[in-house]
Design a protein around this motif. Structure first.
Motif, PDB file in Angstrom:
ATOM      1  N   TYR A 172      51.682  81.926  30.168  1.00 18.47           N
ATOM      2  CA  TYR A 172      50.750  81.823  30.846  1.00 18.47           C
ATOM      3  C   TYR A 172      51.121  82.872  32.680  1.00 18.47           C
ATOM      4  O   TYR A 172      50.291  82.732  33.683  1.00 18.47           O
ATOM      5  N   ALA A 173      51.261  84.397  32.077  1.00 19.03           N
ATOM      6  CA  ALA A 173      52.123  84.704  33.311  1.00 19.03           C
ATOM      7  C   ALA A 173      50.461  85.759  33.747  1.00 19.03           C
ATOM      8  O   ALA A 173      50.130  85.882  34.837  1.00 19.03           O
ATOM      9  N   VAL A 174      49.500  85.800  32.410  1.00 13.75           N
ATOM     10  CA  VAL A 174      47.911  86.284  32.944  1.00 13.75           C
ATOM     11  C   VAL A 174      47.068  85.225  32.869  1.00 13.75           C
ATOM     12  O   VAL A 174      47.528  85.144  30.891  1.00 13.75           O
ATOM     13  N   LYS A 175      46.092  85.216  33.338  1.00 18.45           N
ATOM     14  CA  LYS A 175      45.243  84.776  32.845  1.00 18.45           C
ATOM     15  C   LYS A 175      43.870  85.323  32.702  1.00 18.45           C
ATOM     16  O   LYS A 175      42.823  86.398  33.403  1.00 18.45           O
ATOM     17  N   PRO A 176      43.999  84.893  31.378  1.00 25.43           N
ATOM     18  CA  PRO A 176      42.336  85.598  30.711  1.00 25.43           C
ATOM     19  C   PRO A 176      41.108  84.999  31.168  1.00 25.43           C
ATOM     20  O   PRO A 176      41.381  84.039  32.104  1.00 25.43           O
ATOM     21  N   TRP A 209      42.226  99.264   5.250  1.00 20.04           N
ATOM     22  CA  TRP A 209      43.611 100.655   6.119  1.00 20.04           C
ATOM     23  C   TRP A 209      42.616 101.498   6.441  1.00 20.04           C
ATOM     24  O   TRP A 209      41.650 101.935   6.066  1.00 20.04           O
ATOM     25  N   GLU A 210      43.179 101.958   7.581  1.00 23.13           N
ATOM     26  CA  GLU A 210      42.850 103.156   8.482  1.00 23.13           C
ATOM     27  C   GLU A 210      44.050 103.752   8.771  1.00 23.13           C
ATOM     28  O   GLU A 210      44.447 103.628   9.896  1.00 23.13           O
ATOM     29  N   ASN A 211      44.771 104.609   7.773  1.00 17.84           N
ATOM     30  CA  ASN A 211      45.539 105.601   8.152  1.00 17.84           C
ATOM     31  C   ASN A 211      47.016 104.541   7.830  1.00 17.84           C
ATOM     32  O   ASN A 211      47.409 105.347   9.324  1.00 17.84           O
ATOM     33  N   GLY A 212      47.378 104.008   7.581  1.00 18.75           N
ATOM     34  CA  GLY A 212      48.449 103.822   7.797  1.00 18.75           C
ATOM     35  C   GLY A 212      48.237 102.444   8.158  1.00 18.75           C
ATOM     36  O   GLY A 212      49.160 100.696   9.129  1.00 18.75           O
ATOM     37  N   THR A 213      47.159 101.285   9.303  1.00 16.22           N
ATOM     38  CA  THR A 213      47.160 100.815  10.161  1.00 16.22           C
ATOM     39  C   THR A 213      45.516  99.992   9.298  1.00 16.22           C
ATOM     40  O   THR A 213      44.515  99.997   8.898  1.00 16.22           O
ATOM     41  N   LEU A 214      47.087  98.369   9.127  1.00 12.07           N
ATOM     42  CA  LEU A 214      45.963  97.458   8.607  1.00 12.07           C
ATOM     43  C   LEU A 214      44.918  96.755   9.937  1.00 12.07           C
ATOM     44  O   LEU A 214      45.104  95.941  10.572  1.00 12.07           O
ATOM     45  N   VAL A 215      43.487  97.389   9.505  1.00 13.04           N
ATOM     46  CA  VAL A 215      42.367  96.508  10.370  1.00 13.04           C
ATOM     47  C   VAL A 215      42.565  95.114   9.853  1.00 13.04           C
ATOM     48  O   VAL A 215      41.014  94.699   8.344  1.00 13.04           O
ATOM     49  N   ALA A 216      42.646  93.652  10.770  1.00 12.73           N
ATOM     50  CA  ALA A 216      42.071  91.923   9.592  1.00 12.73           C
ATOM     51  C   ALA A 216      40.921  91.713  11.026  1.00 12.73           C
ATOM     52  O   ALA A 216      41.118  91.331  12.376  1.00 12.73           O
ATOM     53  N   ASP A 217      39.806  91.567   9.762  1.00 11.35           N
ATOM     54  CA  ASP A 217      39.287  90.639  10.779  1.00 11.35           C
ATOM     55  C   ASP A 217      38.972  89.153  10.111  1.00 11.35           C
ATOM     56  O   ASP A 217      38.776  89.680   9.049  1.00 11.35           O
ATOM     57  N   THR A 218      39.266  88.083  11.620  1.00  9.33           N
ATOM     58  CA  THR A 218      39.188  86.442  11.201  1.00  9.33           C
ATOM     59  C   THR A 218      38.090  86.267  11.644  1.00  9.33           C
ATOM     60  O   THR A 218      37.873  86.535  13.109  1.00  9.33           O
ATOM     61  N   GLU A 219      37.824  85.645  10.786  1.00  6.16           N
ATOM     62  CA  GLU A 219      37.130  84.527  10.776  1.00  6.16           C
ATOM     63  C   GLU A 219      37.155  82.615  10.119  1.00  6.16           C
ATOM     64  O   GLU A 219      38.195  82.660  10.034  1.00  6.16           O
ATOM     65  N   ALA A 220      36.608  81.569  10.731  1.00  5.99           N
ATOM     66  CA  ALA A 220      36.689  80.365   9.962  1.00  5.99           C
ATOM     67  C   ALA A 220      37.619  79.732  10.520  1.00  5.99           C
ATOM     68  O   ALA A 220      38.792  79.040   9.546  1.00  5.99           O
ATOM     69  N   LEU A 221      38.164  79.579  12.283  1.00  5.79           N
ATOM     70  CA  LEU A 221      39.623  79.317  12.695  1.00  5.79           C
ATOM     71  C   LEU A 221      39.444  78.145  13.066  1.00  5.79           C
ATOM     72  O   LEU A 221      38.381  78.119  13.540  1.00  5.79           O
ATOM     73  N   ASP A 222      39.844  77.587  12.930  1.00  4.81           N
ATOM     74  CA  ASP A 222      39.942  75.455  13.175  1.00  4.81           C
ATOM     75  C   ASP A 222      39.557  75.492  14.916  1.00  4.81           C
ATOM     76  O   ASP A 222      40.707  76.525  15.296  1.00  4.81           O
ATOM     77  N   LEU A 223      39.076  75.157  15.614  1.00  2.37           N
ATOM     78  CA  LEU A 223      39.116  75.040  17.209  1.00  2.37           C
ATOM     79  C   LEU A 223      39.971  74.895  17.862  1.00  2.37           C
ATOM     80  O   LEU A 223      40.408  74.960  18.966  1.00  2.37           O
ATOM     81  N   ASN A 224      40.754  74.103  17.352  1.00  4.41           N
ATOM     82  CA  ASN A 224      41.826  73.591  17.893  1.00  4.41           C
ATOM     83  C   ASN A 224      43.017  74.660  17.380  1.00  4.41           C
ATOM     84  O   ASN A 224      44.034  74.049  18.433  1.00  4.41           O
ATOM     85  N   ASN A 225      43.552  75.745  17.122  1.00 12.55           N
ATOM     86  CA  ASN A 225      44.338  76.637  17.000  1.00 12.55           C
ATOM     87  C   ASN A 225      43.966  76.969  18.675  1.00 12.55           C
ATOM     88  O   ASN A 225      43.551  77.243  19.226  1.00 12.55           O
ATOM     89  N   GLU A 226      45.805  77.712  18.445  1.00 13.17           N
ATOM     90  CA  GLU A 226      46.193  77.569  20.110  1.00 13.17           C
ATOM     91  C   GLU A 226      46.516  79.088  20.081  1.00 13.17           C
ATOM     92  O   GLU A 226      47.279  79.755  19.776  1.00 13.17           O
ATOM     93  N   PHE A 227      45.036  79.804  21.158  1.00 11.97           N
ATOM     94  CA  PHE A 227      45.628  81.369  21.266  1.00 11.97           C
ATOM     95  C   PHE A 227      46.915  81.646  22.477  1.00 11.97           C
ATOM     96  O   PHE A 227      47.385  82.141  22.463  1.00 11.97           O
ATOM     97  N   LEU A 228      46.939  80.259  23.211  1.00  7.65           N
ATOM     98  CA  LEU A 228      48.247  80.044  24.178  1.00  7.65           C
ATOM     99  C   LEU A 228      48.931  78.830  24.090  1.00  7.65           C
ATOM    100  O   LEU A 228      48.308  77.974  23.295  1.00  7.65           O
ATOM    101  N   VAL A 229      49.720  78.914  24.369  1.00  8.86           N
ATOM    102  CA  VAL A 229      50.770  77.348  23.284  1.00  8.86           C
ATOM    103  C   VAL A 229      49.896  75.895  24.456  1.00  8.86           C
ATOM    104  O   VAL A 229      50.044  76.419  25.582  1.00  8.86           O
ATOM    105  N   GLY A 230      49.689  75.397  23.342  1.00 10.53           N
ATOM    106  CA  GLY A 230      48.405  74.103  24.595  1.00 10.53           C
ATOM    107  C   GLY A 230      47.103  74.457  24.722  1.00 10.53           C
ATOM    108  O   GLY A 230      46.281  73.754  24.585  1.00 10.53           O
TER     109      GLY A 230
END
Length: 212
Positions: A29-33, A122-143
């Motif tokens: 919570y130090a930086v506000k999105p 894969w892009e030269n040793g980097t895994l790029v992951a694109d994610t959808e279908a996430l539960d609306l209550n998943n927490e990107f900051l705790v709580g």
């Protein structure tokens, strides 16, 4: 034989990985999105608790995972990677696993879940992951939850032999007015072993307030 030969071309991510940047709720919570109005009010309320060192009302308090992407950079998020045909599997210390499919498929029209629908390449040793279908209550900051129709892109790569970096960008039209990005570094522990972990404290199904 084909899989064994192709796996040798991928980066060596064996071992248990421990987040280095995650320092708990106060740091989150130090930086506000750039938040929408309802989420701004909730953020300010939770920041007061975080700054005071008090417990944040989070679904993790009832043994429910934060889900993706917050679970990836939680302070307790020990993770392991496994390569399998057409996918990379990410397992954490609680037993949850994510399957990042790397066979060129498109996103499915799936029911929203804790870990979401992850498509990678894969892009030269980097895994790029694109994610959808996430539960609306998943927490990107705790709580603090994502809201509906969120979309997450992660870039995972080694910055040195025993340091993994994950750059995460979140688009969440209900909770965010602009994309939220963060970087997490992990340290590799070759001699650590994952053991069974069960969260049983106050393991109750509760009604959780959703910020609208």
């Amino acid at each position: 034989m084909l899989f064994r030969s192709s796996i040798k071309q991928l980066p060596d991510w064996r071992g248990v990985w421990q987040p280095l940047d995650a320092k708990g709720a106060k740091a989150e919570y130090a930086v506000k999105p750039a938040l929408s109005q309802g989420w701004t009010k909730r953020f300010d309320e939770l920041k007061v608790l975080a700054d005071a060192g008090k417990t944040i009302p989070s679904r993790t308090n009832n043994c429910v995972t934060r889900g993706a992407p917050g679970g990836m950079y939680d302070p307790m998020a020990l993770i392991e990677f496994y390569y399998a045909p057409k996918r990379v599997i990410v397992a954490d210390h609680t037993g949850w696993s994510r399957r990042i499919y790397t066979d060129g498929r498109k996103h499915e029209n799936l029911v929203d879940t804790f870990q979401g629908d992850s498509i990678g390449h894969w892009e030269n040793g980097t895994l790029v992951a694109d994610t959808e279908a996430l539960d609306l209550n998943n927490e990107f900051l705790v709580g603090l939850n994502l809201g509906e129709k969120s979309h997450v892109v992660e870039r995972l790569f080694l910055t040195e032999p025993n340091t993994l970096q994950i750059d995460t960008t979140i688009d969440a039209p209900q909770s965010l007015t602009a994309a939220y990005s963060r970087t997490t570094h992990y340290r590799r522990h070759q001699d650590w072993m994952m053991t069974e972990y069960d969260c049983v404290f106050d393991n109750l199904d509760t009604n959780r307030a959703i910020v609208r």
